[in-house]
Design an enzyme around this catalytic site. Structure first.
Site, PDB file in Angstrom:
ATOM      1  N   GLU A   1      48.958   9.062  19.969  1.00 42.54           N
ATOM      2  CA  GLU A   1      49.716   8.039  21.009  1.00 42.54           C
ATOM      3  C   GLU A   1      49.253   6.668  20.529  1.00 42.54           C
ATOM      4  OE1 GLU A   1      48.245   9.895  24.274  1.00 42.54           O
ATOM      5  OE2 GLU A   1      49.581  11.612  24.311  1.00 42.54           O
TER       6      GLU A   1
ATOM      7  N   LYS B   1      43.079  10.749  28.767  1.00 41.84           N
ATOM      8  CA  LYS B   1      44.039   9.637  28.427  1.00 41.84           C
ATOM      9  C   LYS B   1      43.865   8.518  29.654  1.00 41.84           C
ATOM     10  CE  LYS B   1      46.718  13.108  26.388  1.00 41.84           C
ATOM     11  NZ  LYS B   1      47.905  13.590  25.463  1.00 41.84           N
TER      12      LYS B   1
ATOM     13  N   GLY C   1      51.331  17.550  25.118  1.00 40.32           N
ATOM     14  CA  GLY C   1      51.746  17.398  26.590  1.00 40.32           C
ATOM     15  C   GLY C   1      53.389  17.819  26.874  1.00 40.32           C
TER      16      GLY C   1
ATOM     17  N   HIS D   1      44.486   8.949  17.549  1.00 37.26           N
ATOM     18  CA  HIS D   1      45.291  10.067  18.358  1.00 37.26           C
ATOM     19  C   HIS D   1      46.878   9.460  18.231  1.00 37.26           C
ATOM     20  CE1 HIS D   1      47.176  11.623  21.838  1.00 37.26           C
ATOM     21  NE2 HIS D   1      46.086  12.328  21.849  1.00 37.26           N
TER      22      HIS D   1
ATOM     23  N   GLU E   1      46.354  17.996  16.007  1.00 37.68           N
ATOM     24  CA  GLU E   1      47.156  18.153  17.256  1.00 37.68           C
ATOM     25  C   GLU E   1      48.680  17.765  16.742  1.00 37.68           C
ATOM     26  OE1 GLU E   1      45.016  16.655  20.894  1.00 37.68           O
ATOM     27  OE2 GLU E   1      45.624  14.966  19.899  1.00 37.68           O
TER      28      GLU E   1
HETATM   29  P1  PGA Z   1      47.693  17.951  25.969  1.00 36.22           P
HETATM   30  O1  PGA Z   1      47.125  16.761  25.272  1.00 36.22           O
HETATM   31  O2  PGA Z   1      46.736  18.722  25.977  1.00 36.22           O
HETATM   32  O3  PGA Z   1      48.147  17.256  27.433  1.00 36.22           O
HETATM   33  O4  PGA Z   1      48.841  18.423  25.143  1.00 36.22           O
HETATM   34  C1  PGA Z   1      46.375  16.838  24.033  1.00 36.22           C
HETATM   35  C2  PGA Z   1      45.775  15.409  23.465  1.00 36.22           C
HETATM   36  O5  PGA Z   1      46.618  14.587  23.333  1.00 36.22           O
HETATM   37  O6  PGA Z   1      44.735  15.230  23.090  1.00 36.22           O
END
Ligand code: PGA
Length: 242
Positions: free
Chosen positions: A95, A7, A167, A93, A161
């Site tokens: 985000e 990230k 997170g 993703h 995911e």
């Molecule tokens: P995380 O993130 O392992 O911190 O939960 C995974 C991702 O967003 O690819």
């Protein structure tokens, strides 16, 4: 495959020590690619270090842009990524979907842009907690998978995911992951008419204590690791245990 998604974290110094440590500590297996996705500004530097040390780590980009002309301030195109030996790219993703309002149409163009340059897309899908609570996960994921219509799925990887797990420390249970991965594979077979055996990796709060259990599922073809990938020792252990 085990993927490190950094990230918006890290520095040049951290990139250098991460590549050095992971190259030394990981028991590389050709069947299990080890993929490093640093922030874009470190791709060139990572590429040089990987070449210098003949490291078996593969590079992945966290993003790719698509526009018919080159007029996109801040954009990165597939040809640029290719210059840095980028083998994989994360597309969709959650985000990025949320911040940049990425639609299926945009994601479809990004998928084609990557594939045209022989960069393998890691296409991310996942439901928010409200959708899971209403038991609408499969319908929701089905609509995200529509971005893959008419895409050659050879080499495409899907990353499941769940947004509520990213997170948060709340990873999905093995049974839940297994059910969803099997749904995704069946969706690709039936709705996308794909004979290709598609790999589905899991991401969302993967760490040292849950990686072995998640990977023990025959439906899980790899892990996408965010926070826990920043520490090279922890990431190497996750790779070696998975
Ligand atoms: P995380 O993130 O392992 O911190 O939960 C995974 C991702 O967003 O690819």
């Amino acid at each position: 495959m085990i993927i490190a998604n950094w990230k918006m974290n890290g520095s040049k110094e951290e990139v250098s020590s991460w590549i050095k440590s992971v190259t030394e500590e990981v028991d590389f297996d050709n069947e299990k690619p080890c993929v490093f996705c640093p922030p874009s500004c470190y791709l060139d530097y990572s590429c040089s270090l990987i070449k210098e040390t003949s490291s078996p780590i593969f590079l992945g980009s966290q993003n790719i842009n698509y526009k018919k002309s080159s007029a996109l301030t801040g954009g990165i195109d597939s040809k640029m990524l290719k210059e840095f030996l980028t083998k994989y790219v994360l597309i969709g993703h959650s985000e990025q979907r949320e911040t940049f309002k990425e639609t299926n149409e945009i994601l479809h163009s990004k998928l084609l842009a990557a594939i045209n340059e022989d960069i393998l897309p890691i296409f991310c899908i996942g439901e928010p907690s409200e959708v899971k609570q209403k038991d609408n996960t499969e319908y929701f994921l089905g609509s995200q998978l529509e971005a893959l219509y008419d895409v050659d799925l050879n080499g495409v990887i899907i990353a499941y995911e769940p947004i509520w797990a990213i997170g948060s420390g709340l990873n999905a249970t093995k049974d839940y992951i297994e059910k969803i991965h099997s749904f995704v594979k069946e969706y690709c077979r039936s709705n996308l008419n794909s004979d290709v055996k598609i790999s589905v990796v899991y991401g969302g709060s993967v760490n040292l204590s849950n990686c072995e259990e998640i990977m023990s599922s025959f439906e899980v073809d790899g892990l996408l690791v965010g926070g826990a990938s920043l520490d090279p020792d922890i990431f190497s252990k996750i790779y070696n245990l998975s």
